[in-house]
Design a protein around this motif. Structure first.
Motif, PDB file in Angstrom:
ATOM      1  N   MET A  41      -6.913  -2.005   2.470  1.00  0.00           N
ATOM      2  CA  MET A  41      -7.162  -1.361   1.173  1.00  0.00           C
ATOM      3  C   MET A  41      -8.330  -0.395   1.265  1.00  0.00           C
ATOM      4  SD  MET A  41      -6.394  -4.089  -1.859  1.00  0.00           S
ATOM      5  CE  MET A  41      -7.588  -5.291  -1.362  1.00  0.00           C
ATOM      6  N   THR A  42      -9.371  -0.778   1.981  1.00  0.00           N
ATOM      7  CA  THR A  42     -10.539   0.092   2.148  1.00  0.00           C
ATOM      8  C   THR A  42     -10.148   1.362   2.898  1.00  0.00           C
ATOM      9  OG1 THR A  42     -11.988  -1.829   2.149  1.00  0.00           O
ATOM     10  CG2 THR A  42     -12.902   0.191   3.030  1.00  0.00           C
ATOM     11  N   ASN A  43      -9.334   1.208   3.934  1.00  0.00           N
ATOM     12  CA  ASN A  43      -8.864   2.378   4.692  1.00  0.00           C
ATOM     13  C   ASN A  43      -8.030   3.298   3.812  1.00  0.00           C
ATOM     14  OD1 ASN A  43     -10.135   1.418   6.990  1.00  0.00           O
ATOM     15  ND2 ASN A  43      -8.298   0.478   7.810  1.00  0.00           N
ATOM     16  N   PHE A  44      -7.152   2.723   2.997  1.00  0.00           N
ATOM     17  CA  PHE A  44      -6.327   3.511   2.092  1.00  0.00           C
ATOM     18  C   PHE A  44      -7.205   4.278   1.118  1.00  0.00           C
ATOM     19  CE2 PHE A  44      -3.770   4.375  -1.584  1.00  0.00           C
ATOM     20  CZ  PHE A  44      -2.488   4.611  -1.102  1.00  0.00           C
ATOM     21  N   LEU A  45      -8.171   3.591   0.549  1.00  0.00           N
ATOM     22  CA  LEU A  45      -9.059   4.195  -0.446  1.00  0.00           C
ATOM     23  C   LEU A  45      -9.869   5.345   0.143  1.00  0.00           C
ATOM     24  CD1 LEU A  45     -10.300   4.144  -3.283  1.00  0.00           C
ATOM     25  CD2 LEU A  45     -11.872   2.404  -2.470  1.00  0.00           C
ATOM     26  N   SER A  46     -10.278   5.229   1.380  1.00  0.00           N
ATOM     27  CA  SER A  46     -11.124   6.263   1.992  1.00  0.00           C
ATOM     28  C   SER A  46     -10.321   7.392   2.633  1.00  0.00           C
ATOM     29  CB  SER A  46     -12.062   5.633   3.020  1.00  0.00           C
ATOM     30  OG  SER A  46     -11.328   5.085   4.091  1.00  0.00           O
ATOM     31  N   ASP A  47      -9.000   7.315   2.564  1.00  0.00           N
ATOM     32  CA  ASP A  47      -8.148   8.341   3.172  1.00  0.00           C
ATOM     33  C   ASP A  47      -8.028   9.548   2.235  1.00  0.00           C
ATOM     34  OD1 ASP A  47      -6.142   9.934   4.226  1.00  0.00           O
ATOM     35  OD2 ASP A  47      -4.754   8.271   4.562  1.00  0.00           O
ATOM     36  N   PRO A  48      -8.638  10.674   2.583  1.00  0.00           N
ATOM     37  CA  PRO A  48      -8.622  11.839   1.690  1.00  0.00           C
ATOM     38  C   PRO A  48      -7.248  12.486   1.532  1.00  0.00           C
ATOM     39  CG  PRO A  48      -9.631  12.428   3.769  1.00  0.00           C
ATOM     40  CD  PRO A  48      -9.372  10.938   3.810  1.00  0.00           C
TER      41      PRO A  48
ATOM     42  N   LEU B 259       0.838  -1.204   0.000  1.00  0.00           N
ATOM     43  CA  LEU B 259       0.000   0.000   0.000  1.00  0.00           C
ATOM     44  C   LEU B 259       0.869   1.248   0.000  1.00  0.00           C
ATOM     45  CD1 LEU B 259      -2.867  -1.045   2.424  1.00  0.00           C
ATOM     46  CD2 LEU B 259      -3.059  -0.574  -0.024  1.00  0.00           C
ATOM     47  N   GLY B 260       1.997   1.188   0.683  1.00  0.00           N
ATOM     48  CA  GLY B 260       2.919   2.311   0.676  1.00  0.00           C
ATOM     49  C   GLY B 260       3.429   2.624  -0.720  1.00  0.00           C
ATOM     50  N   LEU B 261       3.622   1.583  -1.523  1.00  0.00           N
ATOM     51  CA  LEU B 261       4.053   1.796  -2.908  1.00  0.00           C
ATOM     52  C   LEU B 261       3.002   2.545  -3.712  1.00  0.00           C
ATOM     53  CD1 LEU B 261       5.746  -1.584  -3.902  1.00  0.00           C
ATOM     54  CD2 LEU B 261       6.833   0.645  -3.626  1.00  0.00           C
ATOM     55  N   LEU B 262       1.733   2.348  -3.377  1.00  0.00           N
ATOM     56  CA  LEU B 262       0.680   3.048  -4.118  1.00  0.00           C
ATOM     57  C   LEU B 262       0.809   4.563  -3.984  1.00  0.00           C
ATOM     58  CD1 LEU B 262      -2.537   0.912  -3.543  1.00  0.00           C
ATOM     59  CD2 LEU B 262      -0.957   0.881  -5.484  1.00  0.00           C
ATOM     60  N   GLY B 263       1.450   5.008  -2.929  1.00  0.00           N
ATOM     61  CA  GLY B 263       1.684   6.434  -2.757  1.00  0.00           C
ATOM     62  C   GLY B 263       2.556   7.031  -3.856  1.00  0.00           C
TER      63      GLY B 263
ATOM     64  N   ASN C  31      -3.324  10.810  -2.713  1.00  0.00           N
ATOM     65  CA  ASN C  31      -3.596  11.444  -3.996  1.00  0.00           C
ATOM     66  C   ASN C  31      -4.607  10.629  -4.799  1.00  0.00           C
ATOM     67  OD1 ASN C  31      -2.360   9.848  -6.284  1.00  0.00           O
ATOM     68  ND2 ASN C  31      -0.490  10.168  -5.105  1.00  0.00           N
ATOM     69  N   GLU C  32      -5.242  11.292  -5.719  1.00  0.00           N
ATOM     70  CA  GLU C  32      -6.321  10.685  -6.510  1.00  0.00           C
ATOM     71  C   GLU C  32      -5.874   9.417  -7.220  1.00  0.00           C
ATOM     72  OE1 GLU C  32      -9.262  11.912 -10.221  1.00  0.00           O
ATOM     73  OE2 GLU C  32      -7.713  13.305  -9.567  1.00  0.00           O
ATOM     74  N   TRP C  33      -4.686   9.445  -7.834  1.00  0.00           N
ATOM     75  CA  TRP C  33      -4.226   8.288  -8.606  1.00  0.00           C
ATOM     76  C   TRP C  33      -3.924   7.093  -7.707  1.00  0.00           C
ATOM     77  CZ3 TRP C  33      -5.341   8.267 -13.456  1.00  0.00           C
ATOM     78  CH2 TRP C  33      -5.491   9.488 -14.120  1.00  0.00           C
ATOM     79  N   ALA C  34      -3.398   7.354  -6.509  1.00  0.00           N
ATOM     80  CA  ALA C  34      -3.140   6.276  -5.562  1.00  0.00           C
ATOM     81  C   ALA C  34      -4.455   5.640  -5.118  1.00  0.00           C
ATOM     82  CB  ALA C  34      -2.368   6.807  -4.355  1.00  0.00           C
ATOM     83  N   ARG C  35      -5.466   6.457  -4.922  1.00  0.00           N
ATOM     84  CA  ARG C  35      -6.767   5.930  -4.515  1.00  0.00           C
ATOM     85  C   ARG C  35      -7.431   5.155  -5.647  1.00  0.00           C
ATOM     86  NH1 ARG C  35      -9.754  10.806  -1.827  1.00  0.00           N
ATOM     87  NH2 ARG C  35     -11.197   9.206  -1.167  1.00  0.00           N
ATOM     88  N   ILE C  36      -7.228   5.580  -6.874  1.00  0.00           N
ATOM     89  CA  ILE C  36      -7.747   4.817  -8.018  1.00  0.00           C
ATOM     90  C   ILE C  36      -7.065   3.453  -8.078  1.00  0.00           C
ATOM     91  CG2 ILE C  36      -7.755   4.708 -10.553  1.00  0.00           C
ATOM     92  CD1 ILE C  36      -8.234   7.791 -10.466  1.00  0.00           C
ATOM     93  N   ALA C  37      -5.763   3.429  -7.834  1.00  0.00           N
ATOM     94  CA  ALA C  37      -5.040   2.158  -7.817  1.00  0.00           C
ATOM     95  C   ALA C  37      -5.558   1.251  -6.696  1.00  0.00           C
ATOM     96  CB  ALA C  37      -3.541   2.394  -7.676  1.00  0.00           C
ATOM     97  N   ALA C  38      -5.879   1.832  -5.539  1.00  0.00           N
ATOM     98  CA  ALA C  38      -6.447   1.045  -4.440  1.00  0.00           C
ATOM     99  C   ALA C  38      -7.811   0.491  -4.830  1.00  0.00           C
ATOM    100  CB  ALA C  38      -6.556   1.899  -3.177  1.00  0.00           C
ATOM    101  N   ALA C  39      -8.600   1.273  -5.549  1.00  0.00           N
ATOM    102  CA  ALA C  39      -9.896   0.786  -6.030  1.00  0.00           C
ATOM    103  C   ALA C  39      -9.696  -0.360  -7.017  1.00  0.00           C
ATOM    104  CB  ALA C  39     -10.684   1.923  -6.679  1.00  0.00           C
TER     105      ALA C  39
END
Length: 69
Positions: A41-48, A8-12, A51-59
């Motif tokens: 993953m859900t926590n990462f996705l809901s963390d405002p 998940l850290g890499l998604l940053g 960045n947008e692209w990291a959250r898209i990757a989590a989705a």
């Protein structure tokens, strides 16, 4: 799974013009980890603060998890 948090850290690193391998491969790997990866993953996705692209990757990772499990 001890790999979940570092992955998940890499998604940053994901940005609109960022590391394509991270944007494609990391969500696939996270999805394969199954149920233990769901809450992080859900926590990462809901963390405002992410960045947008990291959250898209989590989705994408959640989608992969849903398709595999």
């Amino acid at each position: 799974e001890p790999a979940i948090v570092p992955l998940l850290g890499l998604l940053g690193r994901v940005a609109g013009d960022g590391d394509e391998w991270v944007q494609v491969e990391v969500p696939m790997v996270l999805g394969r980890l199954g149920r233990p990866a769901l809450e992080p993953m859900t926590n990462f996705l809901s963390d405002p603060t992410r960045n947008e692209w990291a959250r898209i990757a989590a989705a994408d990772a959640l989608s992969e998890l849903g398709q595999r499990h």
